[in-house]
Design an enzyme around this catalytic site. Structure first.
Site, mmCIF file in Angstrom:
data_model
loop_
_atom_site.group_PDB
_atom_site.id
_atom_site.type_symbol
_atom_site.label_atom_id
_atom_site.label_comp_id
_atom_site.label_asym_id
_atom_site.label_seq_id
_atom_site.Cartn_x
_atom_site.Cartn_y
_atom_site.Cartn_z
ATOM 1 N N ARG A 71 0.835 -0.971 0.032
ATOM 2 C CA ARG A 71 -0.090 0.327 -0.388
ATOM 3 C C ARG A 71 0.414 1.283 -0.089
ATOM 4 N NH1 ARG A 71 -3.882 -1.816 4.946
ATOM 5 N NH2 ARG A 71 -1.964 -2.433 5.744
ATOM 6 N N ASP A 73 2.778 5.091 -0.732
ATOM 7 C CA ASP A 73 2.153 6.111 0.706
ATOM 8 C C ASP A 73 1.929 7.568 -0.821
ATOM 9 O OD1 ASP A 73 1.328 5.536 3.033
ATOM 10 O OD2 ASP A 73 3.742 6.578 3.173
ATOM 11 N N ARG A 231 11.610 5.040 2.677
ATOM 12 C CA ARG A 231 12.490 6.150 3.050
ATOM 13 C C ARG A 231 12.925 7.270 3.960
ATOM 14 N NH1 ARG A 231 6.627 8.369 2.445
ATOM 15 N NH2 ARG A 231 7.621 10.658 2.921
#
Length: 300
Positions: A71, A73, A231
């Site tokens: 999923r 972002d 990230r």
């Protein structure tokens, strides 16, 4: 990012009676999306666009919900995303062969469905996956990013030492509690197995000459990822590659078990989900059941 967070859910080993599970392989440019998952408030999402397109092209009154491998972002892209949808058997028989072509005519240009096929028994796009592979693309050229790549590449204003980044990345490979690199979610574990973490420098475009900025590309592959994990890992690598922190720093952050204010969660648009791996068909159901269990670290 919410890359397939493990949670305890009711066990489901396949579609309900009368339904057929269908696998979709797709790509999207995440620039204009508020992530994969549908949200309140009418924000544009990949799931919302795709579910609505399926409903329209199949001429059905109801929405058939999608389950996805990772999923992503807002702003994150996907080249090798996988999802599944459970459709009524009679609808699949009548419309299945035409579904991909009809979706091509209905979907916006920033989503493409490359493959539509009946899924093997036991397949679950999310829980049957054994790994997800992401790439993060960076340009450290002093002039900035090639304008044709700007929506997919982060500009870093310091030259990066790729050898140092690789040395630091190797120290994070293996099964660990990545709480220091994740945004904690209630009921979800932060234990993950990082299978691969490496960096390479790619040359500039040969057509326009060696002065065109090349890329520094990070490959990150794990059995699953928790929110913001990729990230944040990249953020720690930039500190090493730019010379602000020693090679040992990312491992020290991991061992501390808590977020470090020096580690930034880098911008999403440099990140792309490249590929999702699945086991052999006969192992799909077992993998799906095992992945639903809340994980703990084995004693060392």
């Amino acid at each position: 990012m919410t890359d397939c967070v493990e949670e305890q859910e009711p066990r489901r080993d396949g579609p309900a009676d009368g339904l057929v599970r269908v696998r979709l392989d797709l790509s999207y440019d995440g620039t204009e999306f508020s992530g994969w998952a549908k949200q309140k408030g009418g924000r544009r999402t990949v799931q919302g666009e795709l579910e609505d397109a399926i409903r329209v092209v199949l001429r059905q009154p109801e929405v058939f919900p999608l389950t996805v491998a990772g999923r992503t972002d807002a702003g994150v892209h996907a080249r090798g995303q996988v999802a599944h949808v459970d459709l009524p058997g009679d609808v699949w028989v009548a419309e299945g062969e035409k579904l991909r072509r009809r979706l091509a005519g209905r979907l916006p240009g920033d989503i493409r469905v490359w493959r539509v096929a009946g899924a093997p028994a036991g397949f679950d796009a999310r829980f049957s996956a054994v790994w997800r592979r992401y790439a993060y693309r960076i340009c450290d050229h002093p002039a900035g990013v090639d304008p044709l790549r700007r929506g997919h590449v982060l500009w870093h204003d310091r030259p990066l030492d790729v050898d140092a980044m690789n040395e630091a990345a190797r120290l994070l490979v293996g099964e660990h509690d990545f709480a220091a690199y994740c945004k904690k979610r209630e009921g979800a574990t932060t234990i993950r197995e990082l299978l691969e973490f490496s960096w390479e420098r790619l040359p500039g475009d040969a057509l326009l000459g060696p002065e065109l900025p090349g890329l520094v590309v990070g490959t990150v592959r794990a059995d699953a990822f928790c929110h913001n994990m990729v990230r944040a890992l990249v953020g720690s690598m930039l500190l090493v590659g730019g010379g602000q922190r020693p090679v040992s720093f990312p491992g020290e952050v991991l061992a501390a078990g808590a977020r470090n204010s020096a580690v930034s969660v880098v911008r999403p648009y440099g990140l792309t989900l490249e590929e999702v791996g699945y086991p052999a068909d006969e192992d799909l159901a077992a993998r799906s059941r095992a992945a639903r269990n809340l994980r703990v670290l084995a004693p060392r």
